[in-house]
Design an enzyme around this catalytic site. Sequence first.
Site: not given
Length: 224
Positions: A193-194
């Site tokens: 999810s960065r």
Amino acid sequence: MEDPAQRRVDYGDRSFDEADLAACPLEQFQRWYSAAVDSGEPEPNAMTLATAGPDGPSARTVLLKGVDARGFVLYTNQRSRKARAIAHEPRVALLLVWHGTHRQVAVRGRAEVLPRAETEAYFASRPYGSRIGAWASEQSEPIASAAGLHEREAQLRRRFPDTGSPGDVPAPPHWGGYLVRAVEVEFWQGRTSRLHDRLVLLSRDGSPAALDDGAAWRLERRQP
């Protein structure tokens, strides 16, 4: 062509927490470098060197050829664009990216010329062809054709025949090493999810600090 905007890679759930950080930047770098080698990274010592010269910024891939308490070592033609940029502005940045482990190490620091004896010792360890290439290429300068470069290489092979001795090709006077003394070293671990982990070590007084001296650095976590 594939649309780059649609490319997705999930970096997984491996975390990098403050408790995982080694006692000093040098030890942490060595840990991650060894992990990159073990993961099968094809060229783990490849790194981007970013400079700012009289004509503006530029970046290129070079090879890390040493790291110790002093800093990070690379070698190049000292008449090249990168060398001219370093002479103009010695503050540089390095970036090593290891895709297999989803990690990066980003360094900001100051580049200085290595002692000549250190350059000559390293040059003597290079393969014969690489030593000839250092003489043949007027790095960053225009050339009419590849044939011209190969002809110069052939001439140099005749001038410096391969005797099997490290001294058969001396180090060119315009070729040498640089030591990048760090003021900042960031360890970046990719996550899903960065929401990546970024642990940054900063020199306490803002000047280059020894990489093996944990007390010389302060820790800062940055948002991804």
